[in-house]
Write an enzyme that holds these catalytic residues in place. Structure first.
Site, PDB file in Angstrom:
ATOM      1  N   ARG A  49       0.843  -1.195   0.000  1.00  0.00           N
ATOM      2  CA  ARG A  49       0.000   0.000   0.000  1.00  0.00           C
ATOM      3  C   ARG A  49       0.881   1.249   0.000  1.00  0.00           C
ATOM      4  NH1 ARG A  49       1.831   2.043   3.922  1.00  0.00           N
ATOM      5  NH2 ARG A  49       0.559   3.873   3.562  1.00  0.00           N
ATOM      6  N   GLY A  50       0.196   2.409  -0.164  1.00  0.00           N
ATOM      7  CA  GLY A  50       0.932   3.672  -0.251  1.00  0.00           C
ATOM      8  C   GLY A  50       1.197   3.951  -1.726  1.00  0.00           C
ATOM      9  N   ALA A  51       0.944   5.190  -2.142  1.00  0.00           N
ATOM     10  CA  ALA A  51       0.920   5.490  -3.575  1.00  0.00           C
ATOM     11  C   ALA A  51       2.206   5.100  -4.328  1.00  0.00           C
ATOM     12  CB  ALA A  51       0.575   6.955  -3.780  1.00  0.00           C
ATOM     13  N   ARG A  92      -7.094  -0.789  -7.232  1.00  0.00           N
ATOM     14  CA  ARG A  92      -7.397   0.393  -6.401  1.00  0.00           C
ATOM     15  C   ARG A  92      -7.444   1.610  -7.333  1.00  0.00           C
ATOM     16  NH1 ARG A  92      -4.236   1.126  -0.949  1.00  0.00           N
ATOM     17  NH2 ARG A  92      -6.224   2.105  -0.401  1.00  0.00           N
ATOM     18  N   ASP A 238      -1.954  10.734  -2.618  1.00  0.00           N
ATOM     19  CA  ASP A 238      -2.239   9.636  -3.554  1.00  0.00           C
ATOM     20  C   ASP A 238      -2.477  10.137  -4.967  1.00  0.00           C
ATOM     21  OD1 ASP A 238      -3.170   8.624  -0.721  1.00  0.00           O
ATOM     22  OD2 ASP A 238      -2.661   6.901  -1.983  1.00  0.00           O
ATOM     23  N   LYS A 248      -5.097  10.074   2.394  1.00  0.00           N
ATOM     24  CA  LYS A 248      -5.881   9.251   3.324  1.00  0.00           C
ATOM     25  C   LYS A 248      -7.002  10.041   3.995  1.00  0.00           C
ATOM     26  CE  LYS A 248      -5.603   5.751   3.932  1.00  0.00           C
ATOM     27  NZ  LYS A 248      -6.486   4.893   3.102  1.00  0.00           N
TER      28      LYS A 248
HETATM   29  O1  MRU Z   1      -4.848   3.203   1.747  1.00  0.00           O
HETATM   30  P1  MRU Z   1      -3.360   3.415   1.767  1.00  0.00           P
HETATM   31  O2  MRU Z   1      -2.714   2.911   3.006  1.00  0.00           O
HETATM   32  O3  MRU Z   1      -2.701   2.932   0.503  1.00  0.00           O
HETATM   33  O4  MRU Z   1      -3.221   5.012   1.786  1.00  0.00           O
HETATM   34  C1  MRU Z   1      -1.944   5.569   1.788  1.00  0.00           C
HETATM   35  C2  MRU Z   1      -1.958   7.044   1.905  1.00  0.00           C
HETATM   36  O5  MRU Z   1      -2.979   7.692   1.901  1.00  0.00           O
HETATM   37  C3  MRU Z   1      -0.614   7.721   1.929  1.00  0.00           C
HETATM   38  O6  MRU Z   1      -0.661   8.873   2.709  1.00  0.00           O
HETATM   39  C4  MRU Z   1      -0.241   8.107   0.485  1.00  0.00           C
HETATM   40  O7  MRU Z   1      -0.321   6.996  -0.349  1.00  0.00           O
HETATM   41  C5  MRU Z   1       1.099   8.703   0.393  1.00  0.00           C
HETATM   42  S1  MRU Z   1       2.357   7.489   0.538  1.00  0.00           S
HETATM   43  C6  MRU Z   1       3.865   8.190   0.269  1.00  0.00           C
END
Ligand code: MRU
Length: 347
Positions: A49-51, A92, A238, A248
């Site tokens: 997870r995480g962009a 996603r 994201d 988020k």
């Molecule tokens: O649902 P997630 O855990 O994938 O959401 C992640 C976030 O919202 C992070 O803040 C975002 O991806 C930035 S990561 C460098």
């Protein structure tokens, strides 16, 4: 301490190794995806997870597809890879980096002359996405140093750390760079309901690095700001469109509170997170399983049949954002929209 790398590509096997993030902080487990289906499942359940990490996973997934396919000709192979790329795209919808990573590798193989050539190009392009994300995060960290005063008390939300990228992190990349530069910073990490990425992942990463961190629930941020205990907010993103930053769920609330208390509110994100030709209305916000809100870590907290609204992200209007820390400098929107479009065209 070894750097945290949540996605590792082993083309010689072939497989993708990843840290199963749903198990953290209790269990650190590295799992292996040998098929694109396995990878897509890991992404959907937030094992990865995480962009930026999604961008890396998408890129490696397309390359994995090219390596495992039994297709006998280039057109057949491209058709198989296209279908796997579509599967990954469907996991996603919000983080634009996922599509960026998939497209980078898919576009690199389109003009390949043989099956071998497709595979070589795919592996090279996937490696490039991983390596350039890592370089980019360090560059974001350096850029961000200018906004972190010595002794700063920083609020962050969710996890924009090494676990969310190839390594180092975006918002936590800035925090890590400030710590490395000997600035005496301290961090308040919001727990980030419903899935607790802040409580489970951000605190774990920062404790691991010896960075001063205090965990708070999301609802404690406003009063901390009012008491003068927060100097600035830094979060990741994201998708950054022309008029809003998607991150988020809960990010918007912190931005409104920061504005009300005249506290700088920064986003840290790579160029690959920008989607400057779209606006807030056009973004699809992922809605997740209602049980994520009716429970905490599998323990029921609300009636099993209570209706739930569970968007994974929210949009923060750009007028609430002090600056967007990138590998190319600090931008503000809408002022720098054209510059960002130009930079993206050059990529
Ligand atoms: O649902 P997630 O855990 O994938 O959401 C992640 C976030 O919202 C992070 O803040 C975002 O991806 C930035 S990561 C460098």
């Amino acid at each position: 301490m070894l750097p945290l790398r949540p996605v590792i590509f082993n083309p010689h096997i072939p497989e993708i190794e990843y840290i199963e993030q749903t198990l953290l902080p209790d269990t650190y487990e590295v799992r292996k995806a040998g098929t694109v289906q396995d990878l897509a499942e890991a992404i959907k359940r937030l094992g990865i997870r995480g962009a930026p990490a999604l961008g890396c996973a998408g890129a490696c997934g397309v390359a994995l597809s090219a390596l495992v396919s039994k297709a006998g000709s280039v057109p057949e192979l491209l058709a198989a890879v296209r279908s796997d790329a579509d599967l990954l795209r469907g996991t996603r919808p919000t983080a634009v980096n996922l599509f960026f990573g998939i497209d980078k590798v898919f576009n690199a193989i389109l003009s390949a002359s043989s099956i071998e050539d497709v595979r070589i190009r795919a592996v090279d392009a996937a490696r490039d996405v991983l390596e350039s994300d890592s370089r980019t995060c360090h560059a974001i960290g350096k850029t961000g140093l200018s906004v972190i005063p010595d002794g700063a008390k920083i609020l962050t939300h969710c996890n924009a750390g090494a676990l969310a990228c190839a390594e180092w992190g975006t918002a936590l990349g800035v925090i890590r760079s400030a710590h490395e530069a000997d600035k005496k910073i301290s961090v308040y990490a919001c727990e980030t309901r419903p899935l607790l990425q802040g409580a489970r992942l951000t605190t774990w990463e920062l404790l691991r690095d010896g960075i001063d961190v205090t965990l708070i629930t999301d609802s404690m941020a406003a009063v901390l700001m009012r008491k003068g205990k927060i100097d600035l907010v830094i979060v990741g993103a994201d998708r950054i469109v022309s008029d809003a930053v998607f991150n988020k769920i809960g990010t918007y609330m912190h931005a409104v509170c920061a504005k009300a208390h005249s506290i700088p509110f920064y986003i840290a994100a790579p160029l690959s997170t920008f989607d400057p030709d779209n606006c807030e209305e056009q973004v699809i916000v992922e809605e997740r399983n209602p049980d994520e809100v009716r429970t905490v870590r599998h323990c029921r907290t609300g009636p099993f049949n209570v209706p739930v609204w569970n968007p994974a992200f929210d949009g923060t209007p750009v007028n609430l954002v002090t600056g967007i820390i990138t590998e190319y400098g600090i931008f503000t929107l809408p002022r720098d929209l054209e510059t960002i479009k130009q930079l993206k065209m050059g990529k």
